[in-house]
Design an enzyme around this catalytic site. Sequence first.
Site, PDB file in Angstrom:
ATOM      1  N   ASN A  10      -6.060   0.757  -5.686  1.00 50.13           N
ATOM      2  CA  ASN A  10      -4.760   1.223  -5.553  1.00 50.13           C
ATOM      3  C   ASN A  10      -3.540   0.865  -6.245  1.00 50.13           C
ATOM      4  O   ASN A  10      -3.169  -0.123  -6.894  1.00 50.13           O
ATOM      5  CB  ASN A  10      -4.733   0.147  -4.358  1.00 50.13           C
ATOM      6  CG  ASN A  10      -3.677  -0.925  -4.583  1.00 50.13           C
ATOM      7  OD1 ASN A  10      -2.649   0.224  -4.343  1.00 50.13           O
ATOM      8  ND2 ASN A  10      -2.175  -1.748  -4.212  1.00 50.13           N
ATOM      9  N   LYS A  12      -0.266   0.919  -6.683  1.00 46.68           N
ATOM     10  CA  LYS A  12       0.622   0.439  -5.827  1.00 46.68           C
ATOM     11  C   LYS A  12       1.759   1.807  -6.699  1.00 46.68           C
ATOM     12  O   LYS A  12       1.840   2.467  -6.660  1.00 46.68           O
ATOM     13  CB  LYS A  12       0.478  -0.949  -6.748  1.00 46.68           C
ATOM     14  CG  LYS A  12      -0.497  -2.487  -6.277  1.00 46.68           C
ATOM     15  CD  LYS A  12      -0.462  -3.473  -6.690  1.00 46.68           C
ATOM     16  CE  LYS A  12      -1.404  -4.210  -6.227  1.00 46.68           C
ATOM     17  NZ  LYS A  12      -1.957  -5.632  -6.615  1.00 46.68           N
ATOM     18  N   HIS A  98      -1.478  -5.181   2.777  1.00 48.18           N
ATOM     19  CA  HIS A  98      -1.580  -5.298   1.770  1.00 48.18           C
ATOM     20  C   HIS A  98      -0.557  -6.800   2.039  1.00 48.18           C
ATOM     21  O   HIS A  98       0.702  -6.727   1.926  1.00 48.18           O
ATOM     22  CB  HIS A  98      -0.912  -4.643   0.783  1.00 48.18           C
ATOM     23  CG  HIS A  98      -1.619  -5.014  -0.055  1.00 48.18           C
ATOM     24  ND1 HIS A  98      -0.970  -5.848  -1.193  1.00 48.18           N
ATOM     25  CD2 HIS A  98      -2.596  -4.885  -1.686  1.00 48.18           C
ATOM     26  CE1 HIS A  98      -1.447  -6.019  -2.767  1.00 48.18           C
ATOM     27  NE2 HIS A  98      -2.560  -5.672  -2.664  1.00 48.18           N
ATOM     28  N   GLU A 100       1.587  -7.972  -0.349  1.00 51.14           N
ATOM     29  CA  GLU A 100       2.429  -7.288  -1.372  1.00 51.14           C
ATOM     30  C   GLU A 100       3.420  -6.702   0.357  1.00 51.14           C
ATOM     31  O   GLU A 100       4.926  -7.252  -0.240  1.00 51.14           O
ATOM     32  CB  GLU A 100       2.602  -6.490  -2.281  1.00 51.14           C
ATOM     33  CG  GLU A 100       2.101  -7.356  -3.273  1.00 51.14           C
ATOM     34  CD  GLU A 100       0.995  -6.124  -4.302  1.00 51.14           C
ATOM     35  OE1 GLU A 100       1.217  -4.956  -4.091  1.00 51.14           O
ATOM     36  OE2 GLU A 100       0.058  -6.938  -5.512  1.00 51.14           O
ATOM     37  N   GLU A 170      -8.235 -10.431  -0.106  1.00 55.50           N
ATOM     38  CA  GLU A 170      -7.943 -10.647  -1.396  1.00 55.50           C
ATOM     39  C   GLU A 170      -7.610 -11.877  -1.109  1.00 55.50           C
ATOM     40  O   GLU A 170      -6.302 -12.117  -0.610  1.00 55.50           O
ATOM     41  CB  GLU A 170      -6.500  -9.629  -1.065  1.00 55.50           C
ATOM     42  CG  GLU A 170      -7.255  -7.924  -1.197  1.00 55.50           C
ATOM     43  CD  GLU A 170      -6.087  -7.005  -1.803  1.00 55.50           C
ATOM     44  OE1 GLU A 170      -6.909  -5.907  -2.848  1.00 55.50           O
ATOM     45  OE2 GLU A 170      -5.268  -7.046  -2.131  1.00 55.50           O
ATOM     46  N   GLY A 176      -3.455  -9.529  -9.472  1.00 51.01           N
ATOM     47  CA  GLY A 176      -2.701  -9.469 -10.337  1.00 51.01           C
ATOM     48  C   GLY A 176      -2.640 -11.070 -11.663  1.00 51.01           C
ATOM     49  O   GLY A 176      -1.953 -10.478 -12.282  1.00 51.01           O
ATOM     50  N   SER A 216      -7.764  -8.977  -9.259  1.00 47.46           N
ATOM     51  CA  SER A 216      -8.669  -8.844 -10.594  1.00 47.46           C
ATOM     52  C   SER A 216      -9.593  -8.931 -10.285  1.00 47.46           C
ATOM     53  O   SER A 216     -10.210  -9.275 -11.692  1.00 47.46           O
ATOM     54  CB  SER A 216      -7.928 -10.916 -11.446  1.00 47.46           C
ATOM     55  OG  SER A 216      -6.747 -11.350 -11.345  1.00 47.46           O
TER      56      SER A 216
HETATM   57  O1  LIG Z   1      -4.950  -3.762  -4.465  1.00 50.35           O
HETATM   58  C1  LIG Z   1      -5.465  -3.828  -4.661  1.00 50.35           C
HETATM   59  C2  LIG Z   1      -5.040  -5.964  -5.569  1.00 50.35           C
HETATM   60  O2  LIG Z   1      -3.955  -6.677  -4.817  1.00 50.35           O
HETATM   61  C3  LIG Z   1      -5.694  -6.613  -6.550  1.00 50.35           C
HETATM   62  O3  LIG Z   1      -4.812  -6.670  -7.930  1.00 50.35           O
HETATM   63  P1  LIG Z   1      -5.111  -6.229  -9.113  1.00 50.35           P
HETATM   64  O4  LIG Z   1      -6.462  -5.516  -9.372  1.00 50.35           O
HETATM   65  O5  LIG Z   1      -4.444  -6.066  -9.792  1.00 50.35           O
HETATM   66  O6  LIG Z   1      -5.596  -8.055  -8.734  1.00 50.35           O
END
Ligand SMILES: O=C[C@H](O)COP(=O)(O)O
Length: 256
Positions: A10, A12, A98, A100, A170, A176, A216
Amino acid sequence: MIRKPIFAANWKMNIGPSETEDFAKSFLSKVQNRTFPADIVIAPPFVSLAKAAEILGNVSSIALAAQNCSQYDSGAYTGEISGMMLKEFFVHYVILGHSERRAIFGETDEVINAKVRKARELNLKPIFCIGETLDERKAGQLEKVLRTQVSQGLKGVTERDLQDIVIAYEPVWAIGTGVTATAEQAQEAHAFVRSLVAEQFGNDAAAKIRIQYGGSVKPGNAAELMACPDIDGALIGGASLEPQSFLDIIQNGAPA
Ligand SMILES: O=C[C@H](O)COP(=O)(O)O
């Protein structure tokens, strides 16, 4: 193997069209002519999908995802993108719900449910995201939050549709932040989510549904997380932005 692991990048709001060309060519050169015991999915931003489709659209070992889609078909919905539009770019999966989208853009369980159902109507495969905040976990509300998100988000979904849905657990506090859930914490939550699917759809559906972990995930922790019996792959943000790092996660998490 009853459930094939699925690793999804992802991106983002990162990697525009020109950088997508670099990533896609580099990633393709690393995976070409190889087989992996896992599904590989890449979710670029909308505007990068055309470039990703141009390079990866016909590569059978890689599928494209969108990071969101509208619950509507067409019309006066400024700024929205429909599932039908996405299908023109070889998109097979769509990330929905998600954290976010929930926290920053106010998407409710009801909206997410409408999107999940619309995606299935269009034969897109939702990667349906759920997860608790740190405050909710500390307050002992983990199970309550997951129960609500699963029951509301998958309301009205048929058992047949469920076969083409992936759940991504998640924990919001791990996204993140560099703080990964321990393998024990992740396994416990995944087993609970599977039990919720069993309650709503039956044991057979629960045994078959793939539940990814996200938060993460890095090359260094992928193997331990993926060794857990109820973890069927990963949804990766930061560590998926670099082709070798994404590939290392796949290789470490699902060794050939
Ligand atoms: O969609 C992915 C997740 O929000 C995980 O993000 P991350 O690997 O940067 O923690």
